[in-house]
Write an enzyme that holds these catalytic residues in place. Sequence first.
Site, PDB file in Angstrom:
ATOM      1  N   SER A 148       0.833  -1.191   0.000  1.00 21.20           N
ATOM      2  CA  SER A 148       0.000   0.000   0.000  1.00 21.20           C
ATOM      3  C   SER A 148       0.877   1.253   0.000  1.00 21.20           C
ATOM      4  O   SER A 148       1.777   1.353  -0.835  1.00 21.20           O
ATOM      5  CB  SER A 148      -0.933  -0.047   1.216  1.00 21.20           C
ATOM      6  N   ARG A 218     -11.981   6.228   9.629  1.00 24.72           N
ATOM      7  CA  ARG A 218     -11.458   4.869   9.658  1.00 24.72           C
ATOM      8  C   ARG A 218     -12.493   3.860   9.146  1.00 24.72           C
ATOM      9  O   ARG A 218     -12.167   2.927   8.422  1.00 24.72           O
ATOM     10  CB  ARG A 218     -11.055   4.511  11.094  1.00 24.72           C
ATOM     11  N   ASP A 314      -8.390  -6.795  -4.740  1.00 22.49           N
ATOM     12  CA  ASP A 314      -8.019  -5.439  -4.294  1.00 22.49           C
ATOM     13  C   ASP A 314      -8.552  -4.426  -5.302  1.00 22.49           C
ATOM     14  O   ASP A 314      -8.055  -4.325  -6.417  1.00 22.49           O
ATOM     15  CB  ASP A 314      -6.489  -5.354  -4.185  1.00 22.49           C
ATOM     16  N   HIS A 347      -7.906  -5.359  -0.430  1.00 21.53           N
ATOM     17  CA  HIS A 347      -6.618  -4.690  -0.313  1.00 21.53           C
ATOM     18  C   HIS A 347      -5.845  -5.171   0.921  1.00 21.53           C
ATOM     19  O   HIS A 347      -4.627  -5.272   0.906  1.00 21.53           O
ATOM     20  CB  HIS A 347      -6.851  -3.178  -0.245  1.00 21.53           C
ATOM     21  N   ASP A 348      -6.570  -5.474   1.969  1.00 21.99           N
ATOM     22  CA  ASP A 348      -5.940  -5.927   3.216  1.00 21.99           C
ATOM     23  C   ASP A 348      -5.212  -7.269   3.091  1.00 21.99           C
ATOM     24  O   ASP A 348      -4.519  -7.678   4.028  1.00 21.99           O
ATOM     25  CB  ASP A 348      -6.988  -6.057   4.336  1.00 21.99           C
TER      26      ASP A 348
END
Lengths: 377, 198
Positions: A148, A218, A314, A347-348
Amino acid sequence: MNKNIDTKKIIISNPLKLDCGKEINNFPIAYETYGELNSEKSNAILVFHALTGDQYVSGKNPITNKDGWWSYVVGENKPIDTNKFFVICANVIGGCMGSYGPSTINESTSKQIGTDFPIITINDMVNAQYELIKYLEIEKLFAVVGGSMGGMQVLQFVANFPDKAKLAIPIACTSSHSAQNIAFNELGRQAIMADSKWENGFYSNYKLNPDKGLAVARMAAHITYLSEKGLQEKFGRKLQDRDSLRYGFEADFQIESYLRYQGSVFVDRFDANSYLYITRAMDYFDLSKQYKGNLSEAFIKTKTKFFVISFTSDWLYPTSENREIVIALNSIGADVGFVEIESDKGHDSFLLDVPSFLKTLGDYINSTYKIINERRI
Amino acid sequence: MKEEFNIISNLIEENTRVLDVGCGNGDLMKFLQENKTKDIRGLEISKEKVQNCLSKGLTVIEGNAESDLKQFPKSSFDYVILSQTLQAFLNPELVINELLKVGKKVIVTIPNFGYWRVRLQLLFKGTMPVTENLPHEWYNTPNLHMCTIKDFYNFCSTMNIKIYKSIALKKSRISEINKSNLNYKNLDSHLGIFLIES
């Protein structure tokens, strides 16, 4: 948050000219290391952290008491094995874990710098961390690795210091922040700035914290780190500790409860102004623009080996954007490998237990370390 | 397999730049790396195979030759190798043209559909041939465009592609193919290996 963190820290006395035009000096860089540097100093790996990461890559994070953010990848007998490698990770400037950032206390006023902190860029972050490498007297890193925003720093590092790393592994990243990326970051920033406790960034003067805004930021961001399929499979329409809907605005659904929880724990460990500054740095990132629109030019001087990794699900930094990096490297004949890893964790994925990712990354790093060392002999 | 690797390796000069298109699990890459040149890259469409290659420390890119060869600059490799893969492409002609752009020289190996064992199966059994070299059934084969040594030979002459060397392989027996023995080699070889240039 600017608690009394007992962290390794150096003060950079060399002045650092920032992209915004301002100059900083005598500023702190907080960092952590794992493993031992060998006598040839040939086993050092610099890991760059992502937006909300910190220097605590592995082991227990002393602030949160949770596992380090990349515990699946870095540690003893992990893909980046600290029995073998000397791993360095620094908190980025603009961060809130001991490096120079908006929550740093200005000695002349005894107050937090707040939004008087200068705008920083990925380039500035990388240049600051290079000072740490100099301080550690490491002439050449074996590898620079990051996912990232960490991947963006990998790209910028090789562009800035073409002969300082043998291997570069940018993961799930981009060479230029897209409109969608900027849009999501702007949403987060607006949530923070809309919180009446933000006080134009000087909340600490009033002993306030824009926790609500930061938590919303968040929560929104967290959605972008997951995939639709992953969310649906994990949560679906499952209800939270109840058998039926309550006809109100409480967290009826598990996904709501999950996001609220993610927001609430985040504000305990992260500074709202840091969130503003670091997301801004990501938005300003456009490596090809730095090289007159030609991304290949960024890497023309380097002999560094590259390994680019993306993930199928992602959608924040999709494979197509990672592939652009590969294409730019191939067009100048650079040494680049690439794979898109199958995963529904979004994405994580780069932070999570994705076995094919961990295996490929670990095997690649270890084989390459062996090949490079054999060649030298 | 080993014979094919040896022949390919003998066609390549030392310390040159090589791209293996459709590199599979990287066996040929590894072989060439140990025997000929360190400077070798691979392109492979299967994720699993790409991961196997990368695990061995080989520089491989996940991609499709039909769309991803474009990213390499003209003549950026001394040799581009296409080992027993040409028949699996949707458009072999396009791939050959891309290979000839990217590589100064190109090595193509072809499982020969003209091999007598293959011909006999169709002639006598009346079914699509299944051999050691072509192990798939018609309904699950990745091979879309099977050709013979003679087909490829003629293709090169039609397209004005220069054939530097053409080698026939039968079991472990190696021989040269030329205009006069073409019909015989086309019948008696299971694999054709061509070194070509545009």
